[in-house]
Design an enzyme around this catalytic site. Structure first.
Site, PDB file in Angstrom:
ATOM      1  N   GLU A  85      27.273 -33.452   9.860  1.00  0.00           N
ATOM      2  CA  GLU A  85      28.413 -32.991  10.631  1.00  0.00           C
ATOM      3  C   GLU A  85      27.946 -32.201  11.849  1.00  0.00           C
ATOM      4  OE1 GLU A  85      30.924 -30.251   8.504  1.00  0.00           O
ATOM      5  OE2 GLU A  85      32.560 -30.421   9.961  1.00  0.00           O
ATOM      6  N   GLU A 138      34.569 -25.779   0.430  1.00  0.00           N
ATOM      7  CA  GLU A 138      34.952 -26.896   1.291  1.00  0.00           C
ATOM      8  C   GLU A 138      33.988 -26.824   2.457  1.00  0.00           C
ATOM      9  OE1 GLU A 138      36.411 -28.120   4.478  1.00  0.00           O
ATOM     10  OE2 GLU A 138      38.413 -27.321   4.025  1.00  0.00           O
ATOM     11  N   CYS A 186      38.049 -29.113   9.920  1.00  0.00           N
ATOM     12  CA  CYS A 186      37.283 -29.749   8.836  1.00  0.00           C
ATOM     13  C   CYS A 186      37.552 -31.249   8.810  1.00  0.00           C
ATOM     14  CB  CYS A 186      37.684 -29.180   7.487  1.00  0.00           C
ATOM     15  SG  CYS A 186      37.803 -27.403   7.473  1.00  0.00           S
ATOM     16  N   GLY A 220      33.480 -23.377   4.773  1.00  0.00           N
ATOM     17  CA  GLY A 220      32.443 -23.094   5.763  1.00  0.00           C
ATOM     18  C   GLY A 220      31.386 -24.172   5.765  1.00  0.00           C
ATOM     19  N   SER A 221      30.165 -23.765   6.065  1.00  0.00           N
ATOM     20  CA  SER A 221      29.093 -24.743   6.251  1.00  0.00           C
ATOM     21  C   SER A 221      28.542 -25.230   4.909  1.00  0.00           C
ATOM     22  CB  SER A 221      27.956 -24.114   7.051  1.00  0.00           C
ATOM     23  OG  SER A 221      27.289 -23.151   6.248  1.00  0.00           O
ATOM     24  N   ARG A 222      27.863 -26.354   4.981  1.00  0.00           N
ATOM     25  CA  ARG A 222      27.215 -26.894   3.791  1.00  0.00           C
ATOM     26  C   ARG A 222      26.133 -25.949   3.284  1.00  0.00           C
ATOM     27  NH1 ARG A 222      25.612 -33.184   3.814  1.00  0.00           N
ATOM     28  NH2 ARG A 222      24.522 -33.385   1.829  1.00  0.00           N
ATOM     29  N   GLY A 226      26.004 -22.712   3.671  1.00  0.00           N
ATOM     30  CA  GLY A 226      26.664 -21.547   3.084  1.00  0.00           C
ATOM     31  C   GLY A 226      27.273 -21.871   1.732  1.00  0.00           C
ATOM     32  N   GLY A 227      27.944 -23.008   1.646  1.00  0.00           N
ATOM     33  CA  GLY A 227      28.595 -23.392   0.393  1.00  0.00           C
ATOM     34  C   GLY A 227      27.600 -23.649  -0.725  1.00  0.00           C
ATOM     35  N   LYS A 264      36.208 -11.476   1.244  1.00  0.00           N
ATOM     36  CA  LYS A 264      35.143 -11.114   2.184  1.00  0.00           C
ATOM     37  C   LYS A 264      35.578 -11.681   3.530  1.00  0.00           C
ATOM     38  CE  LYS A 264      31.545 -12.428   3.988  1.00  0.00           C
ATOM     39  NZ  LYS A 264      31.464 -12.670   5.455  1.00  0.00           N
TER      40      LYS A 264
END
Lengths: 523, 523
Positions: A392, A265, A302, A241-243, A245-246, A184
């Protein structure tokens, strides 16, 4: 090559009809040609179906064939030449030298995994020969190899439009493991994605592999990515990506009828611990190199150093003075997307008005979509009392935590969430103090480094780019380096198979010359 | 040794005060002395606190020290002598010979892991030396090792009161990995658990290890086990039991602020596929050996053959006739607990009244808590239409699926859920047909075996006792064999550490003589 904005579904190009996304000129925010049609659920279904169809043949490619495919991808990416670099610079706002370096890293990763595939240790081949005479029970013959877990979904990352995107680390390690890949594309760099996607699809054709080995989808809405993770034919997910999103993908994966692993990650502030002797010896020098690391690539790594821990004193004062000077002089830099820029500004503004946080300095102002570096400070007790100070801020912002003494610094370390990296700056007299802290650091981070910063991630055999939650969803693996292939593998055991059915890699006489462990011993 | 019914919390004995559980005489259902006090949440908290305190020291034990500890546990278990065997026979209803064999397996596992620890490959030691002269960027030095993920919660299994309980496979592999262990004893064999728990606690003392290295809890309510999985100091879970139990723990683990891995071995019906030539050559013989495997240990194996697939014909008729004869003559056998017996009876009754299922035969009737073997048959089309026919009936019950032809059999295979094992019975002419099916089998099961049954699980280096969901929660690992140590490990990378801080296993000159991969090559 003219960009056409089409999906690549198992090698076939097709215009997506569910909305449209456009790459932006990162510097101006101007939408660029062409529009990229968003995948429908039917497109997604076909990509997954083709991946599942490709799986039995692709996972049984011989080491030499699979390695040649990875090398063909690398070659095809290089052959895109300046068109790829120019489009990537345009869409990401990253400097040309960085994009060229990242392309080299991407190509290097693919070649590293080709070497890993040829070498064969990743298969973990094992044979326990039969012992028909063993008492009281005879022993059966067992053979073991790793096979791919199945087709993998990869979500491109915004901040590494080449090295962690369409043919980046997750794709390379999944293909090395024998997994077909459905990518994606990240909406921040669709043109870059299309160019690289075509390079991969061309390699699939050149190598005579099943067309479903690789697909590339653009998506105009989040639900397409969510449906990809939920698709029963997908057996693992790679995400950077972001927390938010993850963790959303983790939830979807855990709630499937068949839960699957998600390698997300996500979120790391990469603490930098400045020890007293190092500060006394070279506080100012560390301050300057810290700002260089913090502001590199607009701080969009990151492994960006978002937190500094040190005991108060003259050394820290020298560090702070030099860091503040350097930061104040740091030019603003274009950020990856208007959205990332907005989030960064919001994160910085929150810290600026936080009543337990002091603003030490700000970088130079820039254009509308450029990020200004920012440096903040707080006390250890305030840091411990305010969990939100661990969040973050993606970009060139960092927070210095002033500790009264080593004991208080230890308490701050103990309160940290999981991290990708922790960096220690040590002088002659600091080794004992560092040794005391090391056991706590090892359980907090995937990589511990001395007298440097985490922002350079060497792609090798001994690299770990991973770490305890929330740095990643799964501390047992790495997303960078040759060990990354392990995350997409599972072991299968064959008991008493007739010779004609034994997989080629496990045959008697070791026809492919791969490392095999016999009765536990590497032969 | 008199049983005292106390918890073992970091080596200290203490009476649990939250209710009481009792072992039962499995044959009669009579409660036995003593009562075992259930752990309170405060007991649980202390066990986890001590495990966390033990972790830094225990995980840094040298290979020789950790191996000696595993061997001390094995020795202490053997020294329990007949008292352990007698109590285990009483509580489990398993025959003495089986319990003695299981004790040998338990001791053998501990010794195998001692060898694994000494050999050192599980550490995956890697060194990428620095290259200060590399252009354009110098290369840092990287060193990598695996460390334990942290303290592990182990849930004892009912059906292996020694080999998968207090000092069973999960405990042995976790201790080998460097994880302190908190065991939640299975309520079906508390006396056996106390005896083995004391053997482990004694080994902890003898080896001078931190007391929190091992704790044993009894629990009178489910919430204690759930709280154990939710405890922030626990970093991984080993579980063998029901699908409902395993998925409940998976949910708790996924919803923690820091999600952790759960290794749940849950539900498998272990399909047996009978190929035409094998049936023609020896259908009756396979039928008899099938029933022997089905009824062994009252059918209470995770790898019990609960499903048989074959194409209709004379060979299958011969198999069924012989199997039905053997089954009808099979004596009833005491089951592990009254609860398991009741579930078994319920599962068999459901099949018996299912309108698409035919009852082929029943074993001999027995005492009140004994299970009678049962054999059922259905058609492939009915099996495909009724998902509930894939549900495991834990005990000596099996379902034969009659297929019209090889294509229909393939459709049944494709519809199967994940399995621990799939067994193939092959004759001379069956190899090509088996080869065609093999790729589908590999994605369904952790172990594929030929001309045997899955019920014997050899503890070696090439064993996989695992498989795709719902056989287990995580197909990437095994719970039996030396590879099981990998599930409790995570990699950590050390960059540019001064020599004085490098972990001993990774030092220059390889002082411990362990396998090290340098620049990707095993040296």
């Amino acid at each position: 090559m003219t960009l056409n904005g089409r999906l690549l579904i198992g090698g076939a190009e097709r215009r997506g009809t569910d909305g449209e996304i456009r790459g932006l000129d990162a510097a101006s925010g101007e939408p660029q040609e062409p529009g990229f049609g968003g995948a429908t659920l039917a497109d997604l279904d076909e990509a997954c179906r083709l991946a599942a169809e490709a799986f039995p043949r692709y996972r049984e490619t011989r080491p030499a064939e699979r390695a040649a495919f990875l090398e063909a991808i690398a070659r095809n990416i290089l052959e895109l030449g300046d068109e790829l670099v120019a489009r990537c610079v345009l869409e990401s706002g990253l400097p040309r030298a960085r994009v060229e370096g990242e392309r080299n890293r991407t190509v290097g990763q693919l070649r590293l995994f080709a070497d890993v595939v040829r070498e064969g240790s990743f298969l973990d081949l094992r044979i326990d020969p039969a012992m028909p005479e063993r008492k009281p029970l005879s022993r059966v013959e067992l053979r073991l190899r790793n096979i791919s877990v199945g087709p993998v979904a990869v979500f491109g990352a915004s901040n590494f439009p080449l090295a962690f995107s369409v043919a980046g680390g997750d794709t390379a390690s999944a293909l090395a493991a024998g997994s077909p890949v459905v990518v994606k594309a990240h909406s921040a760099h669709p043109g870059t994605s299309e160019l690289v996607g075509r390079a991969v699809a061309t390699a699939v054709r050149e190598c005579g592999l099943p067309r479903g080995t690789f697909s590339l989808l653009f998506a105009s809405r989040r639900s397409v990515g969510e449906a990809l993770v939920a698709d029963p034919r997908i057996k693992a997910v790679g995400f950077t990506g972001s927390r938010a999103g993850g963790t959303a993908l983790m939830r979807i994966a855990a709630q499937r009828p068949e839960p699957i692993p998600v390698y997300a990650e996500m979120s790391s502030i990469n603490p930098v611990i400045l020890f007293p002797a190092a500060l006394a010896e070279r506080g100012a020098e560390i301050g300057r190199s810290f700002v260089a690391s913090l502001t590199m690539g607009a701080g969009q790594f990151c492994t960006n150093p978002g937190l500094v821990l040190a005991v108060e004193g003259e050394g820290l004062d020298a560090f702070l003075a030099a860091a503040t000077d350097a930061l104040t002089a740091a030019p603003a830099a274009t950020m990856l997307t208007p959205g990332i820029h907005a989030s960064y500004c919001e994160g910085v503004a929150k810290l600026a008005v936080h009543d337990r946080v002091e603003t030490l300095g700000e970088g130079r102002a820039g254009e509308r979509l450029q990020g200004r570096a920012a440096l903040f400070a707080t006390s250890a007790s305030d840091f411990l009392a305010h969990r939100e100070l661990q969040e973050e801020v993606f970009g060139a912002s960092s927070l210095v935590v002033r500790c009264r003494d080593a004991a208080e610094l230890s308490r701050v370390v103990a309160a940290l969430e999981g991290q990708l990296t922790i960096a220690l700056h040590l002088g002659e007299g600091d080794v004992e103090a560092a040794r005391t802290l090391l056991p706590e650091l090892e359980v907090k981070a995937g990589r511990i480094l001395v007298n440097g910063f985490g922002t350079g991630v060497e792609v090798g055999h001994a690299m770990v780019h991973g770490g305890p939650y929330p740095a990643t969803s799964d501390a047992r693996t790495t997303s960078v380096g040759s060990l990354a292939v392990a995350r997409f593998l599972r072991p299968v055991c064959y008991q008493d198979l007739p010779a004609a059915l034994v997989p080629e890699t496990l045959r008697d006489g070791n026809p492919l010359g791969l490392p095999v462990r016999t009765d536990g011993h590497l032969g």
